[in-house]
Every structure is written in structure tokens, then in C-alpha cells.
Design an enzyme around this catalytic site. Structure first.
Site, mmCIF file in Angstrom:
data_model
loop_
_atom_site.group_PDB
_atom_site.id
_atom_site.type_symbol
_atom_site.label_atom_id
_atom_site.label_comp_id
_atom_site.label_asym_id
_atom_site.label_seq_id
_atom_site.Cartn_x
_atom_site.Cartn_y
_atom_site.Cartn_z
ATOM 1 N N GLN A 9 -8.220 0.574 -1.832
ATOM 2 C CA GLN A 9 -7.366 1.594 -1.233
ATOM 3 C C GLN A 9 -5.909 1.368 -1.614
ATOM 4 O O GLN A 9 -5.431 0.242 -1.650
ATOM 5 C CB GLN A 9 -7.521 1.547 0.293
ATOM 6 C CG GLN A 9 -7.056 2.803 0.992
ATOM 7 C CD GLN A 9 -7.699 2.961 2.366
ATOM 8 O OE1 GLN A 9 -8.751 2.393 2.631
ATOM 9 N NE2 GLN A 9 -7.084 3.744 3.225
ATOM 10 N N SER A 87 -11.699 -5.336 -2.033
ATOM 11 C CA SER A 87 -12.014 -4.633 -0.777
ATOM 12 C C SER A 87 -12.997 -3.490 -1.049
ATOM 13 O O SER A 87 -14.132 -3.723 -1.430
ATOM 14 C CB SER A 87 -10.720 -4.147 -0.118
ATOM 15 O OG SER A 87 -10.960 -3.621 1.161
ATOM 16 N N LEU A 88 -12.555 -2.249 -0.874
ATOM 17 C CA LEU A 88 -13.386 -1.077 -1.173
ATOM 18 C C LEU A 88 -14.019 -1.179 -2.565
ATOM 19 O O LEU A 88 -15.164 -0.770 -2.785
ATOM 20 C CB LEU A 88 -12.520 0.182 -1.079
ATOM 21 C CG LEU A 88 -13.020 1.430 -1.800
ATOM 22 C CD1 LEU A 88 -14.214 2.012 -1.072
ATOM 23 C CD2 LEU A 88 -11.906 2.459 -1.934
ATOM 24 N N ARG A 112 -18.268 3.749 5.805
ATOM 25 C CA ARG A 112 -17.270 2.691 5.994
ATOM 26 C C ARG A 112 -15.903 3.300 6.335
ATOM 27 O O ARG A 112 -15.220 2.855 7.253
ATOM 28 C CB ARG A 112 -17.186 1.860 4.706
ATOM 29 C CG ARG A 112 -16.175 0.718 4.712
ATOM 30 C CD ARG A 112 -16.207 0.073 3.323
ATOM 31 N NE ARG A 112 -15.453 -1.177 3.227
ATOM 32 C CZ ARG A 112 -14.188 -1.257 2.821
ATOM 33 N NH1 ARG A 112 -13.523 -0.172 2.509
ATOM 34 N NH2 ARG A 112 -13.595 -2.443 2.739
ATOM 35 N N HIS A 194 -9.399 -5.649 7.527
ATOM 36 C CA HIS A 194 -9.742 -7.063 7.309
ATOM 37 C C HIS A 194 -9.204 -7.965 8.420
ATOM 38 O O HIS A 194 -8.655 -9.030 8.163
ATOM 39 C CB HIS A 194 -9.262 -7.524 5.923
ATOM 40 C CG HIS A 194 -9.806 -6.680 4.818
ATOM 41 N ND1 HIS A 194 -11.148 -6.696 4.472
ATOM 42 C CD2 HIS A 194 -9.225 -5.748 4.024
ATOM 43 C CE1 HIS A 194 -11.346 -5.826 3.487
ATOM 44 N NE2 HIS A 194 -10.204 -5.240 3.202
ATOM 45 N N GLN A 243 -16.941 -8.701 5.127
ATOM 46 C CA GLN A 243 -15.657 -8.371 4.507
ATOM 47 C C GLN A 243 -14.761 -7.520 5.398
ATOM 48 O O GLN A 243 -13.534 -7.615 5.344
ATOM 49 C CB GLN A 243 -15.913 -7.652 3.176
ATOM 50 C CG GLN A 243 -14.688 -7.393 2.328
ATOM 51 C CD GLN A 243 -14.765 -6.059 1.621
ATOM 52 O OE1 GLN A 243 -14.601 -5.016 2.239
ATOM 53 N NE2 GLN A 243 -15.016 -6.095 0.332
#
Length: 291
Positions: A9, A87-88, A112, A194, A243
């Protein structure tokens, strides 16, 4: 050895994916299928929406995933030996190594994003970038600050993002400056990604992941939460779930990929953010964009 890396992101931009869409019929078909899978015209937002439209988490995350997989299709994998995503981006990496289909990956990314947005709306929270302060100092200040504030993204040496309750993040930022941080900058995000504040989102994502078929990978994925090569589908699932509330250990993941033979990193998706971070982690490796 080549490693494919996929952005997260923040890499979105208006017009993203349009050149890929126009380049080949098979890529156009893939991208058009995203509208049917999601139930709304995300391509219109990607191609000609506003910055504000693209900033919405439930749009941003699927848009980056769609762009990344389209770029992957355009270069046909490059004959890479390992993959990782920030991440993503880990979901795009799992399509690249055969663990997820595009359709299942997009459904999970959408689930998500929605769950994360709901968690953000439920708790006033924020994130901040801390520059030029040793990781252990940032970790100690977070641990000593009242409220919820934790290290969230280990992006590269000297750049660590913290995440948590708004007041706790602000207090920690002041302490970081006192400790010698070059900058402690509150980021323009509406949630604490996170961090433990993502627990409600984690539970919803876990439910969706556990209903999804994960296939045996064609190559190792270096996951954010463990930083090491993972090839077992069940372990990959657990790490994806963990995560959401745990840190993105990007610095450590890239270092481990280099130790295992990665000499070239190809960023697959919008922007060049990961290339910049990787060069700060190790100036000797080669970096490039897929398209």
C-alpha cells in the site's frame, strides 16, 4: 539469482495499469475479470479515478494487487528463483509462485482490505516514520511508551515505521526526536497497520484464508513475519494471518534473500519504492522494474 518483489500500500497512482491493460488481450482479460470478482468497476477507479478514490483501503489494496499480477503476466515470471512482497505485496508474491490463483488472491486481498478498514474505523490510530535512529532504540521507546505503539515496518536501515494508538504514537514520536531521530513523521494513514489494533481484521482474514486452497509453491517465498524461505502451504497461511498484527521485517527478509543467492531484485507492480529500499539495504545488488 533473480528475486521478484511486490510492493504494498502506498504505491498506487491514478492511471495505474492502463498501459498493461492496452498492451495484450490476455492481460486485458485478466484485469477485466477483476471487476466481476469484486462486484464493482475497480478498473475505472484505477485508470481515471481521483487520488482520494485510490487512497481508500478497500480500493488501494485490490488495485495494487491487480496491477502487480498484470505486470507479472507481462514478463512471464522472469525465471526467478525466489519471491517476496511488502505487506499486501505478499499476496501478489504467492500468485507468482503458484500458491494462489489470481481469483483467490484477489478475493483474499479484498477481504483483508475491508477487514482492515473496519478495524481502522473502530479505533483512532495512526502510523509514523522514524528516520536515522537505530532499530533497537525505536523498539525500546515503543516498549516504554504508555498505550499501544509498536514497530510495524522495518523498511531499511535507518527507516522504521511505528504503529498504534494515536496518542501513543504522538508521544513516541516526541521521544524519538529527543533520542536523536532525524525525523519522526506522522503518516497520512487512517489506521494502525501491523499492530495489535488489527486483531479484529486478523480474525476475519484467518476465516477467509482457511477456506481458500493454497497450492504447493514453485519457489520459496520470504515472508514478512519470519524473514526466511517458506515452502509449506500451511505455514504460508499461518504467516499471512500473523502478518496483520506483526511487523513487516523487510530489511531482514532482503538480507536473507541476498545470503541465499539473490543478486538481482525485480520490482513487479506500481512504483519504485522497493528498489530504493533494497539499494539502501545493500548497494551492491541490482534492482529494476518489471515493466
Amino acid at each position: 539469482m533473480k528475486a521478484l518483489v511486490f510492493p504494498g500500500q502506498g504505491s498506487q497512482f491514478v492511471g495505474m495499469g492502463k498501459e498493461l491493460f492496452d498492451s495484450r488481450k490476455d492481460i486485458k482479460d485478466l484485469m477485466e475479470s477483476a471487476n466481476e470478482i469484486l462486484g464493482f468497476d475497480i478498473l475505472s477507479i484505477m485508470f481515471k479515478g481521483t487520488d482520494e478514490d485510490l487512497k481508500k483501503t478497500e480500493v488501494t489494496q485490490p488495485a495494487i494487487f491487480i496491477h502487480s499480477v498484470a505486470a507479472l503476466k507481462a514478463v512471464n515470471g522472469f525465471g526467478a528463483g525466489m519471491v517476496a512482497g511488502h505487506s499486501l505485496g505478499e499476496f501478489s508474491a504467492l500468485v507468482a509462485n503458484g500458491v494462489l490463483t489470481f481469483e483467490d488472491g484477489l478475493k483474499l486481498v479484498s477481504a483483508r482490505a475491508k477487514a482492515m478498514q473496519e478495524a481502522c474505523d473502530a479505533n483512532p490510530s495512526s502510523m509514523a516514520a522514524i528516520l536515522n535512529l537505530p532499530d533497537e532504540v525505536v523498539e525500546q521507546i515503543c516498549a516504554e511508551t504508555p498505550g499501544i505503539v509498536v514497530p510495524a515496518n522495518y523498511n531499511c536501515p535507518g527507516q522504521l515505521v511505528i504503529s498504534g494508538e494515536t496518542e501513543a504514537v504522538q508521544t513516541a514520536c516526541e521521544k524519538m526526536k529527543e533520542a536523536g531521530a532525524k525525523r519522526a513523521l506522522i503518516l497520512p494513514v487512517n489506521g494502525a497497520f501491523h499492530s495489535p489494533l488489527m486483531q479484529p481484521a486478523q480474525e476475519k482474514l484467518a476465516e477467509a484464508i482457511n477456506k481458500t486452497k493454497f497450492y504447493k509453491p514453485t519457489m520459496d517465498v520470504y515472508q514478512n513475519i519470519t524473514t526466511v524461505a517458506v515452502s509449506d502451504p500451511e505455514e504460508i497461511k499461518k504467516n499471512l494471518i500473523a502478518q496483520l498484527t506483526g511487523p513487516v521485517k523487510w530489511t531482514q527478509s532482503v538480507q536473507n534473500m541476498i545470503k541465499k543467492g539473490a543478486t538481482t531484485f525485480v520490482e513487479v507492480g506500481p512504483g519504485k519504492t522497493l528498489q530504493g529500499l533494497i539499494k539502501k539495504i545493500d548497494a551492491e545488488v541490482a534492482v529494476s522494474s518489471a515493466v
